[in-house]
Design an enzyme around this catalytic site. Structure first.
Site, PDB file in Angstrom:
ATOM      1  N   GLY A  57       0.810  -1.208   0.000  1.00 16.65           N
ATOM      2  CA  GLY A  57       0.000   0.000   0.000  1.00 16.65           C
ATOM      3  C   GLY A  57       0.841   1.255   0.000  1.00 16.65           C
ATOM      4  O   GLY A  57       1.984   1.267   0.474  1.00 16.65           O
ATOM      5  N   LYS A 110       5.656  -7.937   2.767  1.00 20.33           N
ATOM      6  CA  LYS A 110       5.346  -7.771   4.184  1.00 20.33           C
ATOM      7  C   LYS A 110       4.180  -8.682   4.556  1.00 20.33           C
ATOM      8  O   LYS A 110       3.265  -8.894   3.765  1.00 20.33           O
ATOM      9  CB  LYS A 110       5.002  -6.300   4.490  1.00 20.33           C
ATOM     10  CG  LYS A 110       6.135  -5.328   4.182  1.00 20.33           C
ATOM     11  CD  LYS A 110       5.824  -3.917   4.633  1.00 20.33           C
ATOM     12  CE  LYS A 110       4.609  -3.320   3.960  1.00 20.33           C
ATOM     13  NZ  LYS A 110       4.741  -3.244   2.497  1.00 20.33           N
ATOM     14  N   HIS A 222      -0.272   0.742   9.423  1.00 21.15           N
ATOM     15  CA  HIS A 222      -1.512   1.152   8.762  1.00 21.15           C
ATOM     16  C   HIS A 222      -2.453   1.847   9.741  1.00 21.15           C
ATOM     17  O   HIS A 222      -3.643   1.983   9.480  1.00 21.15           O
ATOM     18  CB  HIS A 222      -2.221  -0.061   8.147  1.00 21.15           C
ATOM     19  CG  HIS A 222      -1.365  -0.821   7.202  1.00 21.15           C
ATOM     20  ND1 HIS A 222      -0.741  -1.980   7.558  1.00 21.15           N
ATOM     21  CD2 HIS A 222      -1.002  -0.560   5.923  1.00 21.15           C
ATOM     22  CE1 HIS A 222      -0.036  -2.424   6.531  1.00 21.15           C
ATOM     23  NE2 HIS A 222      -0.175  -1.579   5.531  1.00 21.15           N
ATOM     24  N   ASP A 402      10.476  44.499  23.084  1.00 18.18           N
ATOM     25  CA  ASP A 402       9.939  43.561  24.068  1.00 18.18           C
ATOM     26  C   ASP A 402      10.024  44.107  25.486  1.00 18.18           C
ATOM     27  O   ASP A 402       9.794  43.382  26.444  1.00 18.18           O
ATOM     28  CB  ASP A 402      10.659  42.208  23.982  1.00 18.18           C
ATOM     29  CG  ASP A 402      12.172  42.353  24.034  1.00 18.18           C
ATOM     30  OD1 ASP A 402      12.637  43.491  24.237  1.00 18.18           O
ATOM     31  OD2 ASP A 402      12.870  41.335  23.882  1.00 18.18           O
ATOM     32  N   GLY A 403      10.356  45.394  25.620  1.00 20.78           N
ATOM     33  CA  GLY A 403      10.266  46.055  26.913  1.00 20.78           C
ATOM     34  C   GLY A 403      11.352  45.725  27.898  1.00 20.78           C
ATOM     35  O   GLY A 403      11.184  45.961  29.094  1.00 20.78           O
ATOM     36  N   THR A 496      18.276  53.067  15.408  1.00 16.32           N
ATOM     37  CA  THR A 496      18.907  52.174  16.378  1.00 16.32           C
ATOM     38  C   THR A 496      19.876  52.993  17.227  1.00 16.32           C
ATOM     39  O   THR A 496      19.991  54.215  17.068  1.00 16.32           O
ATOM     40  CB  THR A 496      19.701  51.054  15.687  1.00 16.32           C
ATOM     41  OG1 THR A 496      20.848  51.623  15.046  1.00 16.32           O
ATOM     42  CG2 THR A 496      18.853  50.311  14.663  1.00 16.32           C
ATOM     43  N   PRO A 560      15.256  53.462  22.512  1.00 15.54           N
ATOM     44  CA  PRO A 560      15.874  53.272  23.835  1.00 15.54           C
ATOM     45  C   PRO A 560      17.370  52.976  23.758  1.00 15.54           C
ATOM     46  O   PRO A 560      18.127  53.401  24.637  1.00 15.54           O
ATOM     47  CB  PRO A 560      15.101  52.100  24.423  1.00 15.54           C
ATOM     48  CG  PRO A 560      14.478  51.403  23.256  1.00 15.54           C
ATOM     49  CD  PRO A 560      14.210  52.463  22.238  1.00 15.54           C
TER      50      PRO A 560
END
Length: 580
Positions: A57, A110, A222, A402-403, A496, A560
Site C-alpha cells: 500500500g 510484508k 496502517h 519587548d520592553g 537604532t 531606547p
C-alpha cells in the site's frame, strides 16, 4: 465532511501524482505504462541477475519506490493508500523484469493478508508463464506476546531485506542463495513502534483516537492500534520500554538479544516527528543498547517506512555478523537509502578535543596605571546612570520592542559594578575594554550584549600599552562602531543605537588633530551630537531591530538603545569634567 488536512489535489489522484513526483525527480526510475509500478530505467542491466520486486500500500513513503536502484530493488508496485496492490500490476512488474533478462524474480512481501494473497497469486501466474519466482515474507513485528494465526506483521525491517537481497543480487548470487541467506537473517530482525498520534487516510477520519499526552505502543504501519496505551514519558524511558518489550524472552515474538551481540539499528520516523526528536531517540537507543552490552555496528535514522503523518517512531534491530555488515555497506543507487558511514557506532570516540582557550580577561591579574582611577570613576558613573534609567529605557522599549532594554543595560551595569568591587582597573585601556567585552558577552545577554561586546572587542585592538592617547581613543571608538555596523547590519538612519553613536564618534575623530586644550570641547560636542541623534530617532522609520516589525505610526518615542548610548557619553563627560 472533514476539512482537508493534507496537501494534495484529490484523494483519487494522490497516489498516482506521488509516483509521478518520485519518478520525475529521480533519473534512474520510470513508470510502467498503465500500472502503479516503478521500475529501474536501466532494466537491461538486470540481464543474468536476480531481480527484486517489492511493494504494498501507499502511504509508507519512501517505501517502496525509494529503494529502487542498483544494489536494491529492481521495481516496486504500489496499491492505494494502505491498500494492497492488484495482482495484475504485480504480474506486469514480474514480466517486465523477466523480459529484461533477469535470471529469476524474488518477491519481498510484508506479512499482511492482502499482500500475501495478491503477490502470491501473481507469483503463481508468473510461474505459468515460465518465470522463476520465489517469495520471502517479512514478519518481524515484536509487538504481540502471543501472535494470532496471521502471524507477526511486516514492518520497517523489510527495508533491511531489500538492502541485503539487493547486494546479494548485485554480486550475482542465485535466487535460491538469496532466499536462503535472507531467510536466515530474518530470524535476527525485530521491530517495535510507538506513536503519539494516529494517522488518517486521505478523506477519512483518524485511524484511532489518542488523547493528547498518551502514547500507543506496538502499533502497525496502517494505523492499527497497538498493544498498550500509557502516558508519554521521557525519550529515555520510552526507548527502554521498547527494547525491554522487544527482547523479553517470555514473548513468542521477541528478538533474542544477548550481551556481546552486534546489531544494525534503524530509528524510523513514522511520519511526523521532528528531526530533533529523532536524534534524541537515536542517542537514547544507542545508549540503552550499549548499556546492555550490545554492540551497535551501524545506525540509520530518518524516514524509511512511514505511516502517513503519524507522530511516532519505530526501532528495528538486526543481528549482524561481518558478512551481513559487508552486504549492508555495499553501495546502492536507491534514492532513499542514506549515505551511511561504514565505521562501527559502538567503540568510536565521538568527542574531538576543543582548543585550549585563554583564561577570561576578567580573571587575569592586572596592574593599575595612571589612567586607572579616572577609568574606574567613569565606569562607576556609567553604571549608576544606566541603573537610574532602567525603567525609562524599559518604557521606551515597550512601545517598539519587548520592553527589556532597561533590564539588559541594568544587568550589564550590575555585572560591571560587581567586577569593580573585586578587581583593580588595569592601566592599559585595551585590557579594560577586553575585560568589559567579556563581561557583557557573558552577563548582558541578547543582541545588546553581542553589540556592545563587538564594539568593545574591536576597540580594544587599537588600545595598547603604548597607544592610549586621545587619538588612539578616537580610532578605537571608530573601529568599534564599524564592527557594530558590519556585523549588526544596521546603519545611521535605521532608528537604532547607531543614530546616537555614529554622530558622536564622528565628532570624536577630531581628537586626532585637535590640540589638547580643545579636547574637552570636542567631547562636549560629541555628547551634544549623541543627544541630537536620540531626538532624530523620533521621526525615523525603523529598518533594523525589533522596532522594524512595528507600524511606523506607533513608534514616535526615541529609540531606547540610542538613549542609553547618549547617557553613557554624558556620564563619561561628567566624570572627566569633575576630574579636571
Amino acid at each position: 465532511m472533514q476539512p482537508q488536512r493534507k496537501l494534495i489535489n484529490s484523494e483519487d489522484s494522490c497516489v498516482d501524482e506521488a509516483l509521478w513526483g518520485l519518478v520525475r525527480a529521480t533519473g534512474g526510475l520510470s513508470l510502467l505504462r498503465g500500472h502503479r509500478v516503478v521500475v529501474r530505467s536501466d532494466l537491461q542491466s538486470l540481464k543474468g541477475k536476480v531481480a527484486l520486486l517489492s511493494g504494498g500500500g501507499s502511504g509508507h513513503e519512501p517505501a517502496h519506490g525509494g529503494y529502487i536502484g542498483a544494489g536494491m530493488l529492481s521495481a516496486a508496485v504500489a496499491g492505494g493508500v494502505f491498500a494492497s496492490p492488484p495482482p495484475t500490476s504485480i504480474l506486469a512488474a514480474i514480466l517486465s523484469l523477466h523480459n529484461a533478462g533477469a535470471s529469476g524474480i524474488l518477491l519481498i512481501v510484508k506479512n499482511y493478508t492482502g499482500d500475501r494473497l495478491n503477490f502470491g497469486l501473481a507469483a503463481e501466474q508468473a510461474r505459468n508463464h515460465g518465470v522463476a519466482v520465489d517469495m520471502v515474507i517479512v514478519a518481524e513485528d515484536c509487538a504481540f506476546d502471543r501472535p494470532s494465526k496471521a502471524g507477526r506483521r511486516g514492518l520497517c525491517g523489510t527495508v533491511f531485506i531489500h538492502k541485503l537481497a539487493g547486494a546479494l543480487a548485485e554480486e550475482g548470487c542465485s535466487l535460491d542463495q538469496i532466499v536462503s541467506k535472507v531467510t536466515e537473517v530474518l530470524k535476527g530482525i525485530g521491530t517495535l513502534g510507538v506513536s503519539l498520534s494516529p494517522c488518517s487516510v486521505p478523506g477519512c477520519l483518524p485511524s484511532f483516537e489518542l488523547p493528547p499526552g498518551d502514547m500507543e505502543l506496538g502499533l502497525g504501519i496502517h494505523g492499527e492500534p497497538g498493544i498498550r496505551r500509557s502516558k508519554v514519558s521521557s525519550a529515555d524511558e520510552v526507548v527502554r520500554t521498547m527494547i525491554e518489550h522487544m527482547t523479553n524472552p517470555n514473548s513468542q515474538s521477541h528478538l533474542p538479544l544477548q550481551s556481546g551481540d552486534t546489531v544494525v539499528l534503524c530509528v524510523n520516523n513514522l511520519g511526523a516527528l521532528s528531526c530533533l526528536e529523532m536524534s534524541v531517540v537515536t542517542r537514547a537507543t544507542i545508549s540503552c543498547l550499549e548499556a546492555r552490552g550490545v554492540v551497535v555496528a551501524r545506525t540509520m535514522t530518518g524516514s524509511f517506512m512511514t505511516s502517513l503523518e503519524m507522530a511516532g517512531v519505530s526501532l528495528t534491530l538486526m543481528k549482524a555478523d561481518q558478512e551481513v555488515l559487508t552486504l549492508f555497506d555495499a553501495r546502492t543507487s536507491a534514492p532513499a537509502w542514506p549515505n551511511l558511514s561504514s565505521v562501527s557506532v559502538s567503540g568510536r570516540s565521538c568527542v574531538t578535543e576543543a582548543p585550549v582557550m585563554s583564561s577570561k580577561p576578567q580573571d587575569d591579574t592586572q596592574n593599575e596605571g595612571p589612567l586607572s582611577p579616572v577609568m574606574r570613576k567613569a565606569l562607576e558613573k556609567i553604571c549608576s546612570t544606566l541603573l537610574e534609567k532602567q525603567e525609562e529605557l524599559n518604557s521606551l522599549d515597550r512601545t517598539a520592542g519587548d520592553g527589556d532594554c532597561g533590564n539588559t543595560h541594568a544587568q550589564a551595569a550590575r555585572a560591571i559594578q560587581e567586577w569593580l568591587q573585586g578587581h583593580v582597573v588595569p592601566g592599559c585601556p585595551g585590557r579594560l575594554l577586553s575585560i568589559l567585552a567579556g563581561l557583557l558577552e557573558e552577563k548582558m545577554g541578547g543582541s545588546s550584549g553581542a553589540l556592545y561586546s563587538l564594539f568593545l572587542t574591536a576597540a580594544a585592538g587599537h588600545m595598547t600599552e603604548g597607544r592610549s592617547n586621545t587619538a588612539a581613543w578616537a580610532t578605537a571608538m571608530h573601529a568599534g562602531t564599524q564592527a557594530m555596523r558590519r556585523y549588526g547590519g544596521a546603519d545611521p538612519g535605521d532608528r537604532t543605537m547607531l543614530d546616537a553613536l555614529c554622530p558622536a564618534v564622528d565628532e570624536l575623530m577630531k581628537l586626532k588633530t585637535a590640540p589638547p586644550a580643545e579636547h574637552m570641547a570636542v567631547l562636549q560636542a560629541a555628547v551634544q551630537r549623541a543627544a541630537s541623534g536620540v531626538e532624530s530617532t523620533r521621526d525615523l522609520t525603523a529598518r533594523a531591530g525589533r522596532a522594524s516589525y512595528i507600524a511606523a505610526d506607533r513608534v514616535t518615542l526615541p529609540d531606547p538603545g540610542a538613549v542609553a548610548v547618549a547617557a553613557i557619553f554624558t556620564a563619561v563627560m561628567e566624570t572627566l569634567q569633575t576630574g579636571s
